[in-house]
Scaffold this motif. Structure first.
Motif, PDB file in Angstrom:
ATOM      1  N   SER A   9       0.802  -1.223   0.000  1.00 57.58           N
ATOM      2  CA  SER A   9       0.000   0.000   0.000  1.00 57.58           C
ATOM      3  C   SER A   9       0.832   1.270   0.000  1.00 57.58           C
ATOM      4  O   SER A   9       0.284   2.358   0.116  1.00 57.58           O
ATOM      5  CB  SER A   9      -0.907  -0.001   1.230  1.00 57.58           C
ATOM      6  OG  SER A   9      -0.110   0.046   2.406  1.00 57.58           O
ATOM      7  N   LYS A  12      -0.240   4.720  -1.408  1.00 58.75           N
ATOM      8  CA  LYS A  12      -1.667   4.636  -1.706  1.00 58.75           C
ATOM      9  C   LYS A  12      -2.472   5.110  -0.510  1.00 58.75           C
ATOM     10  O   LYS A  12      -2.026   5.032   0.624  1.00 58.75           O
ATOM     11  CB  LYS A  12      -2.067   3.199  -2.051  1.00 58.75           C
ATOM     12  CG  LYS A  12      -1.425   2.672  -3.315  1.00 58.75           C
ATOM     13  CD  LYS A  12      -1.873   1.257  -3.591  1.00 58.75           C
ATOM     14  CE  LYS A  12      -1.198   0.731  -4.844  1.00 58.75           C
ATOM     15  NZ  LYS A  12      -1.576  -0.662  -5.105  1.00 58.75           N
ATOM     16  N   LYS A  13      -3.644   5.594  -0.789  1.00 58.00           N
ATOM     17  CA  LYS A  13      -4.574   5.979   0.261  1.00 58.00           C
ATOM     18  C   LYS A  13      -5.339   4.733   0.699  1.00 58.00           C
ATOM     19  O   LYS A  13      -5.858   3.990  -0.123  1.00 58.00           O
ATOM     20  CB  LYS A  13      -5.543   7.037  -0.252  1.00 58.00           C
ATOM     21  CG  LYS A  13      -6.495   7.533   0.800  1.00 58.00           C
ATOM     22  CD  LYS A  13      -7.418   8.590   0.255  1.00 58.00           C
ATOM     23  CE  LYS A  13      -8.399   8.996   1.323  1.00 58.00           C
ATOM     24  NZ  LYS A  13      -9.392   9.931   0.795  1.00 58.00           N
ATOM     25  N   ILE A  14      -5.368   4.485   2.006  1.00 59.00           N
ATOM     26  CA  ILE A  14      -6.040   3.300   2.570  1.00 59.00           C
ATOM     27  C   ILE A  14      -7.342   3.742   3.230  1.00 59.00           C
ATOM     28  O   ILE A  14      -7.361   4.677   4.019  1.00 59.00           O
ATOM     29  CB  ILE A  14      -5.164   2.629   3.646  1.00 59.00           C
ATOM     30  CG1 ILE A  14      -3.850   2.176   3.074  1.00 59.00           C
ATOM     31  CG2 ILE A  14      -5.888   1.488   4.320  1.00 59.00           C
ATOM     32  CD1 ILE A  14      -3.887   0.874   2.394  1.00 59.00           C
ATOM     33  N   GLN A  15      -8.399   3.039   2.913  1.00 56.39           N
ATOM     34  CA  GLN A  15      -9.667   3.222   3.606  1.00 56.39           C
ATOM     35  C   GLN A  15     -10.030   1.888   4.238  1.00 56.39           C
ATOM     36  O   GLN A  15      -9.996   0.849   3.579  1.00 56.39           O
ATOM     37  CB  GLN A  15     -10.764   3.656   2.649  1.00 56.39           C
ATOM     38  CG  GLN A  15     -10.569   5.051   2.107  1.00 56.39           C
ATOM     39  CD  GLN A  15     -11.716   5.431   1.184  1.00 56.39           C
ATOM     40  OE1 GLN A  15     -12.176   4.628   0.389  1.00 56.39           O
ATOM     41  NE2 GLN A  15     -12.160   6.662   1.305  1.00 56.39           N
ATOM     42  N   ASN A  59      -5.992 -10.632   0.261  1.00 51.07           N
ATOM     43  CA  ASN A  59      -6.342  -9.722  -0.826  1.00 51.07           C
ATOM     44  C   ASN A  59      -7.578 -10.206  -1.584  1.00 51.07           C
ATOM     45  O   ASN A  59      -8.088  -9.511  -2.446  1.00 51.07           O
ATOM     46  CB  ASN A  59      -5.148  -9.598  -1.777  1.00 51.07           C
ATOM     47  CG  ASN A  59      -5.123  -8.277  -2.485  1.00 51.07           C
ATOM     48  OD1 ASN A  59      -5.515  -7.257  -1.938  1.00 51.07           O
ATOM     49  ND2 ASN A  59      -4.663  -8.283  -3.712  1.00 51.07           N
ATOM     50  N   ASN A 155      -9.729  -0.846   1.217  1.00 55.40           N
ATOM     51  CA  ASN A 155      -9.753  -0.244  -0.115  1.00 55.40           C
ATOM     52  C   ASN A 155      -8.493   0.584  -0.266  1.00 55.40           C
ATOM     53  O   ASN A 155      -8.203   1.434   0.584  1.00 55.40           O
ATOM     54  CB  ASN A 155     -10.994   0.632  -0.303  1.00 55.40           C
ATOM     55  CG  ASN A 155     -12.257  -0.183  -0.311  1.00 55.40           C
ATOM     56  OD1 ASN A 155     -12.383  -1.139  -1.061  1.00 55.40           O
ATOM     57  ND2 ASN A 155     -13.216   0.181   0.540  1.00 55.40           N
ATOM     58  N   MET A 156      -7.755   0.342  -1.332  1.00 63.85           N
ATOM     59  CA  MET A 156      -6.528   1.093  -1.611  1.00 63.85           C
ATOM     60  C   MET A 156      -6.686   1.827  -2.933  1.00 63.85           C
ATOM     61  O   MET A 156      -7.117   1.247  -3.919  1.00 63.85           O
ATOM     62  CB  MET A 156      -5.326   0.151  -1.685  1.00 63.85           C
ATOM     63  CG  MET A 156      -4.984  -0.489  -0.373  1.00 63.85           C
ATOM     64  SD  MET A 156      -3.567  -1.571  -0.485  1.00 63.85           S
ATOM     65  CE  MET A 156      -4.368  -3.153  -0.672  1.00 63.85           C
ATOM     66  N   SER A 157      -6.337   3.114  -2.921  1.00 62.06           N
ATOM     67  CA  SER A 157      -6.409   3.879  -4.178  1.00 62.06           C
ATOM     68  C   SER A 157      -5.217   4.815  -4.294  1.00 62.06           C
ATOM     69  O   SER A 157      -4.520   5.079  -3.372  1.00 62.06           O
ATOM     70  CB  SER A 157      -7.713   4.673  -4.245  1.00 62.06           C
ATOM     71  OG  SER A 157      -7.847   5.513  -3.120  1.00 62.06           O
TER      72      SER A 157
END
Length: 157
Positions: A9, A12-15, A59, A155-157
């Motif tokens: 991650s 990346k932004k993690i939610q 995952n 959720n990773m973006s």
């Protein structure tokens, strides 16, 4: 941070979205699966009655496959000892059975139905993850009582 790195991650932004909490939603495996199946990547956190904190990441979605599922990105970890354990090429990373709670490997970390009421949860090493040293996940105990389980959708973006 070390868990986030293993989740690939970095940058990346993690939610994180709480899907299941044993002390809120109950300890039935059917409840775990109704709340967690088909949600994608999940992070499972466990606290034993002795206070040991550990968990696992996969995952792939839980789906009640009634079989093993492969995931080369899956791992188990101990928060207390800051150790991680990986599978051999992701083979049999999770055991996705509708009558079991979250189970990693060949029952390497098994959380039974009604796990908070008995000692049928266990660490059964060595199979897929880590070897004998990995029993630190449960404080060195084969059988253990669970006080809390939390499963988060990642959720990773």
């Amino acid at each position: 941070d070390w868990i986030l790195k293993q989740m690939k991650s970095e940058g990346k932004k993690i939610q994180m979205n709480l899907l299941y909490k044993l002390t809120v939603h109950g300890d039935a495996a059917s409840t775990f699966h109704s709340r967690c199946n088909y949600k994608g990547a999940t992070l499972t956190l466990i606290r034993t009655s002795k206070g040991y904190r550990s968990g696992g990441f996969t995952n792939i979605s839980w789906e009640s496959r009634e079989n093993y599922a492969n995931d080369p990105n899956a791992f188990l970890f101990s928060l207390d000892f800051k150790e991680q354990y990986f599978t051999n090429e992701g083979n049999n990373a999770i055991y996705d059975i509708s009558s079991y709670g979250p189970t990693f490997g060949n029952n390497d970390l098994y959380i039974s139905d009604n796990c908070s009421k008995n000692l049928s949860s266990y660490c059964n090493f060595p199979y897929r993850y880590g070897g004998f040293k990995a029993r630190v996940l449960s404080g060195g105990f084969y059988a253990f009582k669970v006080n809390e389980i939390e499963v988060f959708q990642i959720n990773m973006s």
